[in-house]
Scaffold this motif. Sequence first.
Motif, PDB file in Angstrom:
ATOM      1  N   ASN A 123      -5.376  -4.856  -2.641  1.00  0.00           N
ATOM      2  CA  ASN A 123      -3.948  -4.584  -2.481  1.00  0.00           C
ATOM      3  C   ASN A 123      -3.117  -5.864  -2.360  1.00  0.00           C
ATOM      4  O   ASN A 123      -1.902  -5.796  -2.192  1.00  0.00           O
ATOM      5  CB  ASN A 123      -3.704  -3.697  -1.255  1.00  0.00           C
ATOM      6  CG  ASN A 123      -4.016  -2.240  -1.544  1.00  0.00           C
ATOM      7  OD1 ASN A 123      -3.766  -1.738  -2.641  1.00  0.00           O
ATOM      8  ND2 ASN A 123      -4.604  -1.555  -0.560  1.00  0.00           N
TER       9      ASN A 123
ATOM     10  N   CYS B  55       3.936  -0.522  -8.262  1.00  0.00           N
ATOM     11  CA  CYS B  55       5.328  -0.692  -7.810  1.00  0.00           C
ATOM     12  C   CYS B  55       5.781  -2.139  -8.017  1.00  0.00           C
ATOM     13  O   CYS B  55       4.977  -3.033  -8.285  1.00  0.00           O
ATOM     14  CB  CYS B  55       5.461  -0.279  -6.353  1.00  0.00           C
ATOM     15  SG  CYS B  55       4.405  -1.218  -5.211  1.00  0.00           S
TER      16      CYS B  55
ATOM     17  N   HIS C 141       0.868  -1.184   0.000  1.00  0.00           N
ATOM     18  CA  HIS C 141       0.000   0.000   0.000  1.00  0.00           C
ATOM     19  C   HIS C 141       0.899   1.227   0.000  1.00  0.00           C
ATOM     20  O   HIS C 141       2.124   1.127  -0.069  1.00  0.00           O
ATOM     21  CB  HIS C 141      -0.945  -0.029   1.207  1.00  0.00           C
ATOM     22  CG  HIS C 141      -0.282  -0.446   2.487  1.00  0.00           C
ATOM     23  ND1 HIS C 141      -0.856  -1.300   3.392  1.00  0.00           N
ATOM     24  CD2 HIS C 141       0.942  -0.157   3.009  1.00  0.00           C
ATOM     25  CE1 HIS C 141      -0.040  -1.492   4.410  1.00  0.00           C
ATOM     26  NE2 HIS C 141       1.056  -0.804   4.192  1.00  0.00           N
ATOM     27  N   TYR C 142       0.297   2.400   0.127  1.00  0.00           N
ATOM     28  CA  TYR C 142       1.032   3.642  -0.041  1.00  0.00           C
ATOM     29  C   TYR C 142       1.806   4.080   1.210  1.00  0.00           C
ATOM     30  O   TYR C 142       2.414   5.145   1.200  1.00  0.00           O
ATOM     31  CB  TYR C 142       0.086   4.764  -0.473  1.00  0.00           C
ATOM     32  CG  TYR C 142      -0.352   4.638  -1.919  1.00  0.00           C
ATOM     33  CD1 TYR C 142       0.525   4.934  -2.953  1.00  0.00           C
ATOM     34  CD2 TYR C 142      -1.642   4.222  -2.236  1.00  0.00           C
ATOM     35  CE1 TYR C 142       0.131   4.822  -4.277  1.00  0.00           C
ATOM     36  CE2 TYR C 142      -2.048   4.110  -3.553  1.00  0.00           C
ATOM     37  CZ  TYR C 142      -1.158   4.408  -4.571  1.00  0.00           C
ATOM     38  OH  TYR C 142      -1.543   4.299  -5.878  1.00  0.00           O
TER      39      TYR C 142
ATOM     40  N   TYR D  22       7.440   1.744  -0.986  1.00  0.00           N
ATOM     41  CA  TYR D  22       6.219   1.409  -0.255  1.00  0.00           C
ATOM     42  C   TYR D  22       6.436   0.195   0.642  1.00  0.00           C
ATOM     43  O   TYR D  22       7.247  -0.692   0.345  1.00  0.00           O
ATOM     44  CB  TYR D  22       5.070   1.141  -1.229  1.00  0.00           C
ATOM     45  CG  TYR D  22       4.724   2.324  -2.120  1.00  0.00           C
ATOM     46  CD1 TYR D  22       4.705   3.619  -1.605  1.00  0.00           C
ATOM     47  CD2 TYR D  22       4.410   2.148  -3.470  1.00  0.00           C
ATOM     48  CE1 TYR D  22       4.396   4.707  -2.405  1.00  0.00           C
ATOM     49  CE2 TYR D  22       4.104   3.218  -4.284  1.00  0.00           C
ATOM     50  CZ  TYR D  22       4.113   4.505  -3.750  1.00  0.00           C
ATOM     51  OH  TYR D  22       3.813   5.571  -4.548  1.00  0.00           O
TER      52      TYR D  22
ATOM     53  N   THR E 128      -0.749  -0.008  -6.974  1.00  0.00           N
ATOM     54  CA  THR E 128       0.228   1.093  -6.932  1.00  0.00           C
ATOM     55  C   THR E 128       1.172   1.099  -8.129  1.00  0.00           C
ATOM     56  O   THR E 128       1.809   2.115  -8.403  1.00  0.00           O
ATOM     57  CB  THR E 128       1.057   1.018  -5.647  1.00  0.00           C
ATOM     58  OG1 THR E 128       1.829  -0.199  -5.666  1.00  0.00           O
ATOM     59  CG2 THR E 128       0.164   1.054  -4.416  1.00  0.00           C
TER      60      THR E 128
ATOM     61  N   GLU F 127       4.950   4.329   3.676  1.00  0.00           N
ATOM     62  CA  GLU F 127       6.385   4.306   3.348  1.00  0.00           C
ATOM     63  C   GLU F 127       7.065   3.093   3.974  1.00  0.00           C
ATOM     64  O   GLU F 127       6.701   2.636   5.066  1.00  0.00           O
ATOM     65  CB  GLU F 127       7.060   5.598   3.850  1.00  0.00           C
ATOM     66  CG  GLU F 127       8.478   5.786   3.323  1.00  0.00           C
ATOM     67  CD  GLU F 127       9.045   7.151   3.654  1.00  0.00           C
ATOM     68  OE1 GLU F 127       9.224   7.967   2.732  1.00  0.00           O
ATOM     69  OE2 GLU F 127       9.298   7.408   4.850  1.00  0.00           O
TER      70      GLU F 127
ATOM     71  N   PRO G 181       8.550   2.107  -6.598  1.00  0.00           N
ATOM     72  CA  PRO G 181       7.798   2.682  -7.731  1.00  0.00           C
ATOM     73  C   PRO G 181       8.652   2.855  -8.978  1.00  0.00           C
ATOM     74  O   PRO G 181       8.129   3.214 -10.030  1.00  0.00           O
ATOM     75  CB  PRO G 181       7.337   4.035  -7.178  1.00  0.00           C
ATOM     76  CG  PRO G 181       8.324   4.376  -6.123  1.00  0.00           C
ATOM     77  CD  PRO G 181       8.795   3.082  -5.532  1.00  0.00           C
TER      78      PRO G 181
END
Length: 800
Positions: free
Chosen positions: A521, A553, A496-497, A507, A551, A499, A576
């Motif tokens: 997700n 990524c 998920h977004y 991510y 995402t 950090e 990403p």
Amino acid sequence: MLCATSRLLAARTATALPAQPRGRGPGARCRRRELHFPGHPELPLGDFLAGRLPRSSVSAGRRAILRRGRMPPAVRGGPAGVELRPRRGRCGPQVTRAVGPDVAAEPTARSPKRPARGSRRFEAAGRWALLALVTLLAFATRFHRLDEPPHICWDETHFGKMGSYYINRTFFFDVHPPLGKMLIGLAGYLSGYDGTFLFQKPGDKYEHHNYMGMRGFCAFLGSLLVPFAYLTVLELSKSLPAALLTAALLTFDTGCLTLSQYILLDPILMFFIMAAMLSMVKYNSCADRPFSAPWWFWLSLTGINLAGALGVKFVGLFIILQVGWNTISDLWHLFGDLSLSVVTVGKHLTARILCLIVLPLTLYTATYAVHFMVLNKSGPGDGFFSSAFQARLSGNNLHNASIPEHLAYGSVITVKNVRMAMGYLHSHRHLYPEGIGARQQQVTTYLHKDYNNLWIIKKHNTNADPLDPSFPVEFVRHGDIIRLEHKETSRNLHSHYHEAPLTRKHYQVTGYGINGTGDSNDFWRIEVVNRKFGNRIKVLRSRIRLIHLVTGCVLGSSGKVLPKWGWEQLEVTCTPYLKETLNSIWNVEDHINPKLPNISLDVLQPTFPEILLESHMVMIRGNNGLKPKDNEFTSKPWHWPINYQGLRFSGINDTDFRVYLLGNPVVWWLNLLSIALYLLLGSIIAVAMQRGACLPAEVEGLSQVLLQGGGQLLLGWMLHYFPFFLMGRILYFHHYFPAMLFSSMLTGILWDTLLRLCAWSLASSSLARGIYAVGLLSLLLGTAYRSQLLYHPSTPAASL
């Protein structure tokens, strides 16, 4: 330099002529005082230092060199380690005129009568007796109380265990090359150790296990450091007092003594470093007899010792650099000698390539061949290496295995990062701590095989069991959207977004859901590198990427070590940045699916060059990632020369036998002072000689020994010390000891030279001999007092 040689030879010729009245003649400008060498009243000190020795101590070959006008042996050496030869060119005629016909008779005119044969034998016997005494004292100090303490001390945990692995033929991983551990294992095997002791942690009792053979082997090599240093200094300086002072510094240094008494790589590494240094100066001394049997012997032995040093630890590269510099300087001098033909220079170049490059590389490679041949059983180091490497290890689940060739839904798999030493995709029930992204289940990479490395591959849009016999087999193809469910916890691979824990702008990757039920997700698109959509995915051979559907990524491992809350495993992130790197490429290793036929994996076994390359890549990465152990004191390079703090080898409480690695302060601080004095004095002398200052013969001879012999040792100290300032890995006090050997040898030469200069400056020969003797005895007794009295177990200092 050749012009300076002509001035020196002219000065010698002038001394053989009748004395001139004061203020006139060639000696008026630089008057010389004659002082006789202590212990040899018939030998002037100036003659001894300049190389004009009695015939009893000068070989016929070296007398011939003196007659031909070459630089005397006492002032040869230096970075090139070769003599100065008259050559055609700018200064050739001056040299010829300066030598003249009288030089051939000069050694006879300046030397006493030839001693009787019995005197020469007595002198040789005395030299051998001194060497025997130095060696005996070194062995006595290193083997004293070798069995204490009878439990594991410091890194004996690692290297004793690795010796056991060799005896049991179990594969393991270490950040150092294998030679040192192989020799420890061989010593244990030959001394009756059966390889059954576990070496779990420092303080564990050895009990009935025979550990003395391995400790004795390390102590034996550590004892040889003293005579090696003695012979090296004797060769560089031609001074017995300087060699004896060096031997005393190393004999009575508590740090060298302690480091030599335990099952460690350091005494083995220092043995090969000192052996290479001694071999190098010995073959330099044979420069007047190129291609003779002694010349070939010492040159070849230098190459063998270089292979040994590099085969124990990668820091053996530093002595290789020193020998390389010496060799390049030597060849450059030979290339400039116009009396040598191009063919002869080519022979010199070929000999050094064969002995100093080809021979060491061959032996170094052979060490790995033996290493891989002996360690043919699966062990704790398997996970550091590729799947193909593991397939060659007996007992590994990939060895002679048969597994399904193509990946199918419902298969239980392990996913391994293709970058070396990155490990397997892993998860466990522990959660990320508060403040570290979402508080969900941790996902890491782990270097060892474990049940928590197992994942089940499923379709993204159904929870049906693909292994149900009623469902047909459906293969996973390039471009499919999948879920990876962790087999032990039934949570899905998720991103998920939030950090990532350590890597900014990446991510977080977690384990999420209950019994395989999560959210969007959890969806990943599987792609095979350089393949078309629709192609099946092959186990082990297909290189895949997992792209997060929401995402965008890419799943990867940063290689960063997580803190204690992450069990010091490696961080997994979703980057990403879509550029293909080894960190984001994986392969499927284990593959379990009862509905599929199996194929043999014998075709995957790699070749020896591939194994050798992979091993070095893994070792380099492992070396850079070393972290300190719990409750362990690390240090910085600037701490080492001042003896700032040592290392605790043993002793958990006040009742234990305690061992603390700390150098003798007298020796270490004297070495540090000597380096500073050498830089100051050497700079003054070098500037004076470069400006053409006329130095007395005695001072000029001492200056040549100091600049050239001491220069070799200063270079060795710098090469073995300053590179540690550039290293990113964890550092310990014991890393300084190879450099300490060179600083101790430099101390021996420097203080012997300083005392000789003080003696020369005095008019009275009896007073000079007294000053020289008192100075040497003070240095010798100071080191012995500090080590034997203040650090004796019965004194308070021993409780450090």
